[in-house]
Design an enzyme around this catalytic site. Structure first.
Site, PDB file in Angstrom:
ATOM      1  N   GLY A  40       0.680  -1.221  -0.023  1.00 55.29           N
ATOM      2  CA  GLY A  40       0.065  -0.062  -0.116  1.00 55.29           C
ATOM      3  C   GLY A  40       0.786   1.185  -0.167  1.00 55.29           C
ATOM      4  O   GLY A  40       0.385   2.359  -0.528  1.00 55.29           O
ATOM      5  N   GLU A  94       4.563   4.074   5.894  1.00 53.62           N
ATOM      6  CA  GLU A  94       3.122   3.300   5.835  1.00 53.62           C
ATOM      7  C   GLU A  94       2.245   4.273   5.162  1.00 53.62           C
ATOM      8  O   GLU A  94       2.115   5.474   5.376  1.00 53.62           O
ATOM      9  CB  GLU A  94       2.770   3.158   7.277  1.00 53.62           C
ATOM     10  CG  GLU A  94       3.166   1.887   7.708  1.00 53.62           C
ATOM     11  CD  GLU A  94       2.448   0.607   7.035  1.00 53.62           C
ATOM     12  OE1 GLU A  94       1.750   0.799   6.154  1.00 53.62           O
ATOM     13  OE2 GLU A  94       2.203  -0.327   7.915  1.00 53.62           O
ATOM     14  N   ASP A  95       1.164   3.534   4.262  1.00 50.79           N
ATOM     15  CA  ASP A  95       0.087   4.377   4.032  1.00 50.79           C
ATOM     16  C   ASP A  95      -0.861   4.583   4.794  1.00 50.79           C
ATOM     17  O   ASP A  95      -1.284   5.759   5.228  1.00 50.79           O
ATOM     18  CB  ASP A  95      -0.559   3.302   2.990  1.00 50.79           C
ATOM     19  CG  ASP A  95      -0.959   1.838   3.299  1.00 50.79           C
ATOM     20  OD1 ASP A  95      -0.313   1.447   4.314  1.00 50.79           O
ATOM     21  OD2 ASP A  95      -1.461   1.279   2.345  1.00 50.79           O
ATOM     22  N   ASP A  98      -3.596   1.621  11.345  1.00 48.18           N
ATOM     23  CA  ASP A  98      -5.152   1.286  11.738  1.00 48.18           C
ATOM     24  C   ASP A  98      -4.951   0.678  13.325  1.00 48.18           C
ATOM     25  O   ASP A  98      -4.801   1.602  14.131  1.00 48.18           O
ATOM     26  CB  ASP A  98      -5.670   0.057  10.774  1.00 48.18           C
ATOM     27  CG  ASP A  98      -7.179  -0.274  11.045  1.00 48.18           C
ATOM     28  OD1 ASP A  98      -7.776   0.225  12.019  1.00 48.18           O
ATOM     29  OD2 ASP A  98      -7.508  -1.225  10.374  1.00 48.18           O
ATOM     30  N   PHE A 147     -13.172   2.385   6.390  1.00 43.78           N
ATOM     31  CA  PHE A 147     -12.286   1.731   5.464  1.00 43.78           C
ATOM     32  C   PHE A 147     -12.133   2.585   4.282  1.00 43.78           C
ATOM     33  O   PHE A 147     -13.084   3.333   3.640  1.00 43.78           O
ATOM     34  CB  PHE A 147     -12.825   0.576   4.934  1.00 43.78           C
ATOM     35  CG  PHE A 147     -11.773  -0.414   4.201  1.00 43.78           C
ATOM     36  CD1 PHE A 147     -10.740  -1.185   4.714  1.00 43.78           C
ATOM     37  CD2 PHE A 147     -11.618  -0.310   2.764  1.00 43.78           C
ATOM     38  CE1 PHE A 147      -9.928  -1.942   4.275  1.00 43.78           C
ATOM     39  CE2 PHE A 147     -10.863  -1.167   1.946  1.00 43.78           C
ATOM     40  CZ  PHE A 147      -9.919  -1.876   2.906  1.00 43.78           C
ATOM     41  N   VAL A 148     -10.940   2.785   3.883  1.00 43.11           N
ATOM     42  CA  VAL A 148     -10.612   3.882   2.556  1.00 43.11           C
ATOM     43  C   VAL A 148      -9.606   2.923   1.634  1.00 43.11           C
ATOM     44  O   VAL A 148      -9.113   2.070   1.855  1.00 43.11           O
ATOM     45  CB  VAL A 148      -9.913   5.185   3.032  1.00 43.11           C
ATOM     46  CG1 VAL A 148     -10.894   5.875   3.861  1.00 43.11           C
ATOM     47  CG2 VAL A 148      -8.555   4.639   3.716  1.00 43.11           C
ATOM     48  N   ARG A 160      -6.243   0.775  -5.934  1.00 48.15           N
ATOM     49  CA  ARG A 160      -4.934   1.404  -5.707  1.00 48.15           C
ATOM     50  C   ARG A 160      -4.642   2.473  -6.661  1.00 48.15           C
ATOM     51  O   ARG A 160      -3.933   3.320  -6.217  1.00 48.15           O
ATOM     52  CB  ARG A 160      -3.660   0.179  -5.998  1.00 48.15           C
ATOM     53  CG  ARG A 160      -3.893  -0.999  -4.753  1.00 48.15           C
ATOM     54  CD  ARG A 160      -2.368  -1.754  -4.885  1.00 48.15           C
ATOM     55  NE  ARG A 160      -2.513  -3.006  -4.218  1.00 48.15           N
ATOM     56  CZ  ARG A 160      -2.357  -3.209  -3.120  1.00 48.15           C
ATOM     57  NH1 ARG A 160      -2.303  -2.231  -2.192  1.00 48.15           N
ATOM     58  NH2 ARG A 160      -2.500  -4.481  -2.505  1.00 48.15           N
TER      59      ARG A 160
HETATM   60  P1  IMP Z   1      -2.965  -2.434  11.147  1.00 48.92           P
HETATM   61  O1  IMP Z   1      -1.833  -3.493  11.414  1.00 48.92           O
HETATM   62  O2  IMP Z   1      -4.184  -2.629  11.760  1.00 48.92           O
HETATM   63  O3  IMP Z   1      -2.298  -1.171  11.558  1.00 48.92           O
HETATM   64  O4  IMP Z   1      -2.930  -2.422   9.789  1.00 48.92           O
HETATM   65  C1  IMP Z   1      -1.972  -2.236   8.819  1.00 48.92           C
HETATM   66  C2  IMP Z   1      -2.460  -2.302   7.418  1.00 48.92           C
HETATM   67  O5  IMP Z   1      -3.813  -2.782   7.019  1.00 48.92           O
HETATM   68  C3  IMP Z   1      -2.016  -0.990   6.235  1.00 48.92           C
HETATM   69  O6  IMP Z   1      -0.828  -0.952   6.311  1.00 48.92           O
HETATM   70  C4  IMP Z   1      -3.038  -1.361   5.379  1.00 48.92           C
HETATM   71  O7  IMP Z   1      -2.212  -2.260   4.395  1.00 48.92           O
HETATM   72  C5  IMP Z   1      -4.069  -2.042   5.880  1.00 48.92           C
HETATM   73  N1  IMP Z   1      -5.251  -1.434   6.104  1.00 48.92           N
HETATM   74  C6  IMP Z   1      -5.903  -0.894   7.330  1.00 48.92           C
HETATM   75  N2  IMP Z   1      -6.888  -0.162   7.155  1.00 48.92           N
HETATM   76  C7  IMP Z   1      -7.129   0.084   5.845  1.00 48.92           C
HETATM   77  C8  IMP Z   1      -8.077   0.626   5.093  1.00 48.92           C
HETATM   78  O8  IMP Z   1      -8.779   1.522   5.406  1.00 48.92           O
HETATM   79  N3  IMP Z   1      -7.818   0.664   3.547  1.00 48.92           N
HETATM   80  C9  IMP Z   1      -7.017  -0.347   3.346  1.00 48.92           C
HETATM   81  N4  IMP Z   1      -5.990  -0.929   3.849  1.00 48.92           N
HETATM   82  C10 IMP Z   1      -6.237  -0.697   5.175  1.00 48.92           C
HETATM   83 MG    MG Z   2       0.307  -0.735   4.874  1.00 47.46          MG
END
Ligand code: IMP
Ligand code: MG
Length: 170
Positions: A40, A94-95, A98, A147-148, A160
């Site tokens: 991402g 990071e993109d 979450d 979610f985005v 993407r």
């Molecule tokens: P985390 O481990 O929960 O912080 O999630 C991290 C990864 O989940 C991000 O780097 C994204 O690749 C994916 N992710 C989390 N939220 C979203 C969203 O809203 N859209 C798309 N990908 C997401």
């Molecule tokens: Mg990511």
């Protein structure tokens, strides 16, 4: 499915410019390794790196996380860096952050490998969903817990390519 704009291309570009300036100030002399977390963050990395200018090496890591329940999620390395991490300043790119579990795992790995410092820049931060210890050091935008897609972020590999960030509307 329709996509409703959350952040425009212009908003993303101007915030990325500001983040690059913050990063340049924060590191003064040193040039951290820009460590992009696939997939991402590649679009953000490409724009951020061009705003930062020369002297910033880039590398990539891919991780996979397994959904049990949220609290039992496990993270595993799928693709590792080719850079020797010991003694390096590392800036994770990071993109979106979450829950923060992916990040917490990566921070642990990089510190265990002897990185001099590990900081984090993320374009997007879902503060309400965040369960980690420390907030990312550089944050583009805080978003509500929804979610985005777009600007590198996908739903099952779709969306993407969008130049903006949006929410999916049925
Ligand atoms: P985390 O481990 O929960 O912080 O999630 C991290 C990864 O989940 C991000 O780097 C994204 O690749 C994916 N992710 C989390 N939220 C979203 C969203 O809203 N859209 C798309 N990908 C997401
Ligand atoms: Mg990511």
């Amino acid at each position: 499915m329709r996509v409703e704009t959350v952040l425009t291309e212009e908003q993303i570009a101007s915030r990325t410019r500001e983040l690059a300036q913050q990063i340049q100030r924060a590191y003064a002399e040193s040039r951290p390794l820009l460590l992009s977390v696939l997939k991402g963050s590649v679009f953000f990395l490409a724009d951020l790196a061009r705003e930062l200018g020369s002297g910033y090496p880039i590398d990539f890591m891919a991780v996979a996380s397994y959904d049990g329940t949220r609290s039992t999620r496990a993270v595993e390395i799928r693709l590792d860096v080719s850079t020797h991490i010991e003694g390096r300043d590392v800036l994770i790119v990071e993109d979106i952050v979450d829950s923060g579990l992916t990040l917490e795992y990566l921070l642990g790995v990089l510190k265990a490998r002897g990185a001099t410092s590990v900081r984090v820049v993320t374009l997007l931060f879902k503060s309400d969903a965040f369960q980690g210890r420390d907030r990312p050091d550089f944050i583009g935008f805080e978003l509500p817990n929804e979610f985005v897609v777009g600007y590198g972020m996908d739903l099952n590999e779709e969306w993407r390519n969008l130049k903006f960030v949006g929410r999916l509307v049925p």
